[in-house]
Design a protein around this motif. Structure first.
Motif, PDB file in Angstrom:
ATOM      1  N   MET A   1       0.863  -1.173   0.000  1.00  0.00           N
ATOM      2  CA  MET A   1       0.000   0.000   0.000  1.00  0.00           C
ATOM      3  C   MET A   1       0.902   1.227   0.000  1.00  0.00           C
ATOM      4  SD  MET A   1      -3.310   1.309   0.452  1.00  0.00           S
ATOM      5  CE  MET A   1      -4.299  -0.072   0.780  1.00  0.00           C
ATOM      6  N   THR A   2       0.450   2.239  -0.689  1.00  0.00           N
ATOM      7  CA  THR A   2       1.232   3.456  -0.811  1.00  0.00           C
ATOM      8  C   THR A   2       0.769   4.514   0.181  1.00  0.00           C
ATOM      9  OG1 THR A   2       1.969   5.161  -2.334  1.00  0.00           O
ATOM     10  CG2 THR A   2      -0.263   4.379  -2.622  1.00  0.00           C
ATOM     11  N   ASN A   3       1.680   5.374   0.553  1.00  0.00           N
ATOM     12  CA  ASN A   3       1.338   6.487   1.425  1.00  0.00           C
ATOM     13  C   ASN A   3       1.116   7.773   0.631  1.00  0.00           C
ATOM     14  OD1 ASN A   3       1.526   4.968   3.784  1.00  0.00           O
ATOM     15  ND2 ASN A   3       3.710   5.343   3.977  1.00  0.00           N
ATOM     16  N   LYS A   4       1.219   7.675  -0.678  1.00  0.00           N
ATOM     17  CA  LYS A   4       1.031   8.845  -1.522  1.00  0.00           C
ATOM     18  C   LYS A   4      -0.442   9.209  -1.597  1.00  0.00           C
ATOM     19  CE  LYS A   4       4.919   8.030  -4.588  1.00  0.00           C
ATOM     20  NZ  LYS A   4       5.356   7.854  -5.982  1.00  0.00           N
ATOM     21  N   LYS A   5      -0.686  10.507  -1.777  1.00  0.00           N
ATOM     22  CA  LYS A   5      -2.054  10.965  -1.986  1.00  0.00           C
ATOM     23  C   LYS A   5      -2.533  10.475  -3.350  1.00  0.00           C
ATOM     24  CE  LYS A   5      -2.844  15.251  -1.473  1.00  0.00           C
ATOM     25  NZ  LYS A   5      -2.851  16.711  -1.460  1.00  0.00           N
ATOM     26  N   LEU A   6      -3.818  10.216  -3.451  1.00  0.00           N
ATOM     27  CA  LEU A   6      -4.391   9.754  -4.706  1.00  0.00           C
ATOM     28  C   LEU A   6      -4.137  10.763  -5.818  1.00  0.00           C
ATOM     29  CD1 LEU A   6      -5.988   7.708  -6.310  1.00  0.00           C
ATOM     30  CD2 LEU A   6      -8.094   8.806  -5.500  1.00  0.00           C
ATOM     31  N   SER A   7      -4.247  12.047  -5.525  1.00  0.00           N
ATOM     32  CA  SER A   7      -4.022  13.066  -6.553  1.00  0.00           C
ATOM     33  C   SER A   7      -2.595  13.005  -7.090  1.00  0.00           C
ATOM     34  CB  SER A   7      -4.332  14.460  -6.011  1.00  0.00           C
ATOM     35  OG  SER A   7      -3.522  14.755  -4.880  1.00  0.00           O
ATOM     36  N   ASP A   8      -1.630  12.700  -6.231  1.00  0.00           N
ATOM     37  CA  ASP A   8      -0.242  12.565  -6.686  1.00  0.00           C
ATOM     38  C   ASP A   8      -0.080  11.347  -7.603  1.00  0.00           C
ATOM     39  OD1 ASP A   8       0.493  14.793  -5.193  1.00  0.00           O
ATOM     40  OD2 ASP A   8       1.190  13.597  -3.480  1.00  0.00           O
ATOM     41  N   LEU A   9      -0.740  10.260  -7.260  1.00  0.00           N
ATOM     42  CA  LEU A   9      -0.683   9.060  -8.094  1.00  0.00           C
ATOM     43  C   LEU A   9      -1.317   9.307  -9.459  1.00  0.00           C
ATOM     44  CD1 LEU A   9      -1.592   6.333  -5.453  1.00  0.00           C
ATOM     45  CD2 LEU A   9       0.640   6.725  -6.500  1.00  0.00           C
ATOM     46  N   VAL A  10      -2.426  10.039  -9.478  1.00  0.00           N
ATOM     47  CA  VAL A  10      -3.093  10.356 -10.739  1.00  0.00           C
ATOM     48  C   VAL A  10      -2.171  11.171 -11.633  1.00  0.00           C
ATOM     49  CG1 VAL A  10      -4.997  11.664 -11.766  1.00  0.00           C
ATOM     50  CG2 VAL A  10      -5.428  10.151  -9.822  1.00  0.00           C
ATOM     51  N   VAL A  11      -1.466  12.125 -11.061  1.00  0.00           N
ATOM     52  CA  VAL A  11      -0.518  12.933 -11.832  1.00  0.00           C
ATOM     53  C   VAL A  11       0.592  12.048 -12.383  1.00  0.00           C
ATOM     54  CG1 VAL A  11       1.237  14.745 -11.664  1.00  0.00           C
ATOM     55  CG2 VAL A  11      -1.021  15.110 -10.672  1.00  0.00           C
ATOM     56  N   GLU A  12       1.123  11.164 -11.560  1.00  0.00           N
ATOM     57  CA  GLU A  12       2.186  10.261 -12.006  1.00  0.00           C
ATOM     58  C   GLU A  12       1.721   9.376 -13.162  1.00  0.00           C
ATOM     59  OE1 GLU A  12       4.093   7.962  -8.920  1.00  0.00           O
ATOM     60  OE2 GLU A  12       4.097   9.691  -7.576  1.00  0.00           O
ATOM     61  N   ALA A  46      -9.458   9.035 -18.390  1.00  0.00           N
ATOM     62  CA  ALA A  46      -9.887   8.474 -17.108  1.00  0.00           C
ATOM     63  C   ALA A  46      -9.168   9.169 -15.953  1.00  0.00           C
ATOM     64  CB  ALA A  46      -9.636   6.968 -17.073  1.00  0.00           C
ATOM     65  N   MET A  47      -7.884   9.478 -16.139  1.00  0.00           N
ATOM     66  CA  MET A  47      -7.131  10.178 -15.102  1.00  0.00           C
ATOM     67  C   MET A  47      -7.616  11.620 -14.945  1.00  0.00           C
ATOM     68  SD  MET A  47      -5.155   7.964 -13.730  1.00  0.00           S
ATOM     69  CE  MET A  47      -6.525   6.854 -14.051  1.00  0.00           C
ATOM     70  N   VAL A  48      -7.949  12.269 -16.053  1.00  0.00           N
ATOM     71  CA  VAL A  48      -8.499  13.631 -16.002  1.00  0.00           C
ATOM     72  C   VAL A  48      -9.818  13.618 -15.230  1.00  0.00           C
ATOM     73  CG1 VAL A  48      -9.511  15.483 -17.405  1.00  0.00           C
ATOM     74  CG2 VAL A  48      -7.354  14.427 -18.104  1.00  0.00           C
ATOM     75  N   ASP A  49     -10.677  12.653 -15.549  1.00  0.00           N
ATOM     76  CA  ASP A  49     -11.966  12.553 -14.874  1.00  0.00           C
ATOM     77  C   ASP A  49     -11.802  12.249 -13.383  1.00  0.00           C
ATOM     78  OD1 ASP A  49     -13.075  12.966 -17.382  1.00  0.00           O
ATOM     79  OD2 ASP A  49     -13.629  10.859 -17.676  1.00  0.00           O
ATOM     80  N   LEU A  50     -10.894  11.341 -13.065  1.00  0.00           N
ATOM     81  CA  LEU A  50     -10.643  11.003 -11.671  1.00  0.00           C
ATOM     82  C   LEU A  50     -10.102  12.212 -10.922  1.00  0.00           C
ATOM     83  CD1 LEU A  50     -10.536   9.033  -9.331  1.00  0.00           C
ATOM     84  CD2 LEU A  50      -8.354   8.170 -10.235  1.00  0.00           C
ATOM     85  N   ASN A  51      -9.188  12.933 -11.546  1.00  0.00           N
ATOM     86  CA  ASN A  51      -8.636  14.124 -10.901  1.00  0.00           C
ATOM     87  C   ASN A  51      -9.730  15.163 -10.650  1.00  0.00           C
ATOM     88  OD1 ASN A  51      -6.292  15.543  -9.871  1.00  0.00           O
ATOM     89  ND2 ASN A  51      -6.640  16.962 -11.561  1.00  0.00           N
ATOM     90  N   ALA A  52     -10.661  15.309 -11.574  1.00  0.00           N
ATOM     91  CA  ALA A  52     -11.767  16.250 -11.389  1.00  0.00           C
ATOM     92  C   ALA A  52     -12.603  15.861 -10.173  1.00  0.00           C
ATOM     93  CB  ALA A  52     -12.633  16.299 -12.639  1.00  0.00           C
ATOM     94  N   GLN A  53     -12.812  14.566  -9.988  1.00  0.00           N
ATOM     95  CA  GLN A  53     -13.561  14.102  -8.821  1.00  0.00           C
ATOM     96  C   GLN A  53     -12.793  14.354  -7.526  1.00  0.00           C
ATOM     97  OE1 GLN A  53     -16.785  12.934  -8.589  1.00  0.00           O
ATOM     98  NE2 GLN A  53     -16.774  13.716 -10.690  1.00  0.00           N
ATOM     99  N   ILE A  54     -11.492  14.178  -7.566  1.00  0.00           N
ATOM    100  CA  ILE A  54     -10.649  14.437  -6.400  1.00  0.00           C
ATOM    101  C   ILE A  54     -10.743  15.906  -6.015  1.00  0.00           C
ATOM    102  CG2 ILE A  54      -8.277  14.499  -5.527  1.00  0.00           C
ATOM    103  CD1 ILE A  54      -7.771  12.025  -7.369  1.00  0.00           C
ATOM    104  N   VAL A  55     -10.614  16.785  -6.996  1.00  0.00           N
ATOM    105  CA  VAL A  55     -10.679  18.229  -6.751  1.00  0.00           C
ATOM    106  C   VAL A  55     -12.054  18.599  -6.187  1.00  0.00           C
ATOM    107  CG1 VAL A  55     -10.707  20.495  -7.893  1.00  0.00           C
ATOM    108  CG2 VAL A  55      -8.920  18.835  -8.444  1.00  0.00           C
ATOM    109  N   LYS A  56     -13.094  18.032  -6.777  1.00  0.00           N
ATOM    110  CA  LYS A  56     -14.462  18.298  -6.311  1.00  0.00           C
ATOM    111  C   LYS A  56     -14.618  17.878  -4.846  1.00  0.00           C
ATOM    112  CE  LYS A  56     -19.239  17.083  -7.372  1.00  0.00           C
ATOM    113  NZ  LYS A  56     -20.108  16.294  -8.270  1.00  0.00           N
ATOM    114  N   LYS A  57     -14.099  16.701  -4.514  1.00  0.00           N
ATOM    115  CA  LYS A  57     -14.199  16.200  -3.140  1.00  0.00           C
ATOM    116  C   LYS A  57     -13.436  17.109  -2.167  1.00  0.00           C
ATOM    117  CE  LYS A  57     -13.124  12.233  -0.292  1.00  0.00           C
ATOM    118  NZ  LYS A  57     -11.811  11.804   0.140  1.00  0.00           N
TER     119      LYS A  57
END
Length: 60
Positions: A1-12, A46-57
């Motif tokens: 399991m990673t300790n990175k934030k989901l938004s960081d993983l999406v960017v990667e 899919a990453m763009v859409d996921l990132n949009a959901q992260i930002v919204k949250k």
């Protein structure tokens, strides 16, 4: 399991998808008629859409 934030993983992942798309080997495969039900563009979107959901949250 990673300790990175989901938004960081999406960017990667987005960066890796771009690297793959621009890689000469991929360009060669693609130019020879590579077909798939899911394209790199789909994966990137899919990453763009996921990132949009992260930002919204995060704004809630």
């Amino acid at each position: 399991m990673t300790n990175k934030k989901l938004s960081d993983l999406v960017v990667e992942v987005s960066q890796k998808i771009s690297e793959i798309y621009n890689h000469p080997e991929y360009q060669e495969i693609d130019s020879k008629g590579y077909e798939s039900d899911a394209t790199l563009g789909d994966a990137y979107q899919a990453m763009v859409d996921l990132n949009a959901q992260i930002v919204k949250k995060e704004q809630e």
